[in-house]
Enzyme design. Sequence first.
Site, PDB file in Angstrom:
ATOM      1  N   GLU A   1      -2.049   0.139  -1.531  1.00 51.75           N
ATOM      2  CA  GLU A   1      -1.269   1.209  -2.140  1.00 51.75           C
ATOM      3  C   GLU A   1      -1.318   2.493  -1.279  1.00 51.75           C
ATOM      4  O   GLU A   1      -0.892   3.496  -1.917  1.00 51.75           O
ATOM      5  CB  GLU A   1      -1.753   1.368  -3.500  1.00 51.75           C
ATOM      6  CG  GLU A   1      -3.096   1.813  -3.532  1.00 51.75           C
ATOM      7  CD  GLU A   1      -4.408   0.974  -3.467  1.00 51.75           C
ATOM      8  OE1 GLU A   1      -5.478   1.184  -3.961  1.00 51.75           O
ATOM      9  OE2 GLU A   1      -4.122  -0.247  -3.180  1.00 51.75           O
TER      10      GLU A   1
ATOM     11  N   ASN B   1      -1.813  -1.891 -12.110  1.00 50.63           N
ATOM     12  CA  ASN B   1      -1.555  -3.371 -12.252  1.00 50.63           C
ATOM     13  C   ASN B   1      -2.214  -4.379 -13.244  1.00 50.63           C
ATOM     14  O   ASN B   1      -1.387  -4.876 -13.898  1.00 50.63           O
ATOM     15  CB  ASN B   1      -2.157  -3.922 -11.019  1.00 50.63           C
ATOM     16  CG  ASN B   1      -1.049  -3.639  -9.662  1.00 50.63           C
ATOM     17  OD1 ASN B   1       0.312  -3.416  -9.790  1.00 50.63           O
ATOM     18  ND2 ASN B   1      -1.580  -3.612  -8.248  1.00 50.63           N
TER      19      ASN B   1
ATOM     20  N   HIS C   1       1.692  -6.838 -12.306  1.00 46.74           N
ATOM     21  CA  HIS C   1       1.891  -6.624 -10.798  1.00 46.74           C
ATOM     22  C   HIS C   1       3.365  -6.503 -10.541  1.00 46.74           C
ATOM     23  O   HIS C   1       3.650  -5.664  -9.460  1.00 46.74           O
ATOM     24  CB  HIS C   1       1.480  -7.868 -10.000  1.00 46.74           C
ATOM     25  CG  HIS C   1      -0.056  -7.929  -9.946  1.00 46.74           C
ATOM     26  ND1 HIS C   1      -0.825  -7.257  -8.848  1.00 46.74           N
ATOM     27  CD2 HIS C   1      -1.017  -8.595 -10.545  1.00 46.74           C
ATOM     28  CE1 HIS C   1      -1.759  -7.411  -8.917  1.00 46.74           C
ATOM     29  NE2 HIS C   1      -2.132  -8.208 -10.002  1.00 46.74           N
TER      30      HIS C   1
ATOM     31  N   ASP D   1       4.666  -3.152  -8.238  1.00 45.74           N
ATOM     32  CA  ASP D   1       5.504  -3.296  -7.183  1.00 45.74           C
ATOM     33  C   ASP D   1       6.552  -2.163  -7.176  1.00 45.74           C
ATOM     34  O   ASP D   1       6.847  -1.615  -6.225  1.00 45.74           O
ATOM     35  CB  ASP D   1       6.111  -4.619  -6.932  1.00 45.74           C
ATOM     36  CG  ASP D   1       5.135  -5.490  -6.559  1.00 45.74           C
ATOM     37  OD1 ASP D   1       3.990  -5.193  -6.105  1.00 45.74           O
ATOM     38  OD2 ASP D   1       5.482  -6.899  -6.488  1.00 45.74           O
TER      39      ASP D   1
ATOM     40  N   ASP E   1      -2.641   7.914  -1.089  1.00 46.72           N
ATOM     41  CA  ASP E   1      -3.361   6.655  -1.878  1.00 46.72           C
ATOM     42  C   ASP E   1      -2.810   6.840  -3.539  1.00 46.72           C
ATOM     43  O   ASP E   1      -3.065   8.107  -4.062  1.00 46.72           O
ATOM     44  CB  ASP E   1      -4.790   6.556  -1.837  1.00 46.72           C
ATOM     45  CG  ASP E   1      -5.156   5.504  -2.486  1.00 46.72           C
ATOM     46  OD1 ASP E   1      -5.340   4.216  -1.948  1.00 46.72           O
ATOM     47  OD2 ASP E   1      -5.654   5.673  -3.671  1.00 46.72           O
TER      48      ASP E   1
END
Length: 308
Positions: A218, A182, A187, A191, A174
Amino acid sequence: MNVGATQKVLVADDDAINRQVLGELLKPEYSVLLAKNGEQTLERAVRHLPDLILLDVMMPDMDGYEVLRRLRADPQTEHIAVIFISGLDRPEDEANGLNLGAADYIAKPFNATVVTARVALHLQVVRQRRMLERLAHIDGLTELANRRRFDEVYANEWQRARDARRPLSLALLDIDCFKQYNDRYGHPAGDRVLRSVARTASSFMRRPVDLAARYGGEELVLLMPDTFSEQAQQLVTGLRLAIEQLTIAHDASVAGPFLTVSVGGATLELEAGESAAELLDAVDNQLYRAKHAGRNRVEWRGPLAARP
């Protein structure tokens, strides 16, 4: 079939001249296998898994219709495309072959141009179908296996490990404080980070049987068949360090100045008769421990072989 690999065509005909003519016609473009009767066709279909079979209907030991029935009854060969080539040219003969699952029907005497065109067409369909199947198993963002693919592979590997009494190690990874990342960087940056972590995780899955998949959000999951606890712990600890050493700035993280990950893992407890769901729960619990013990660390059920 790997992308770009030469496709395989099995030519099955009891007439040696027909086999030779068809083989020579197709060899410049494809890998060609030959069979002279029904039994040979079935044996070579299972052994080589061709992409397409050119199948004569009239063969002495077993006709093409029966060969096709047996191909369709075997899970290993049920999806192989088959084109009948036959001197039987009545509409009902063609309909019979198509109803049994043949992709096409070519009457003898065959025309070389027609044969090559039909073969090319059906092999293109095979390529497209396999590409769609592959895409159905891939996560679009990370290009790792998706959750659906992981679930399929995990179920099979858990069963195999239990039957063979071999180890199976599993880990969940994780990204620490990903929501904050983010919020802080946007965002699109999130990504890019997720793709970077995915590439790093994939690079640690070095054997064909190992699998890195996107588990959700994630989280990534790492499946390591035939891997004992100590080996798996060392691998994921190396992965955790490699991700930290990417030195991706993360000012909003409570775990440090750079982007890091928390990892929880476990190895199948065969003696306890642990189910697939119980192993996943154990891994999830270890990830919870890692996140609540300060993040940027590995927690493994049982003694850790390598502390972070």
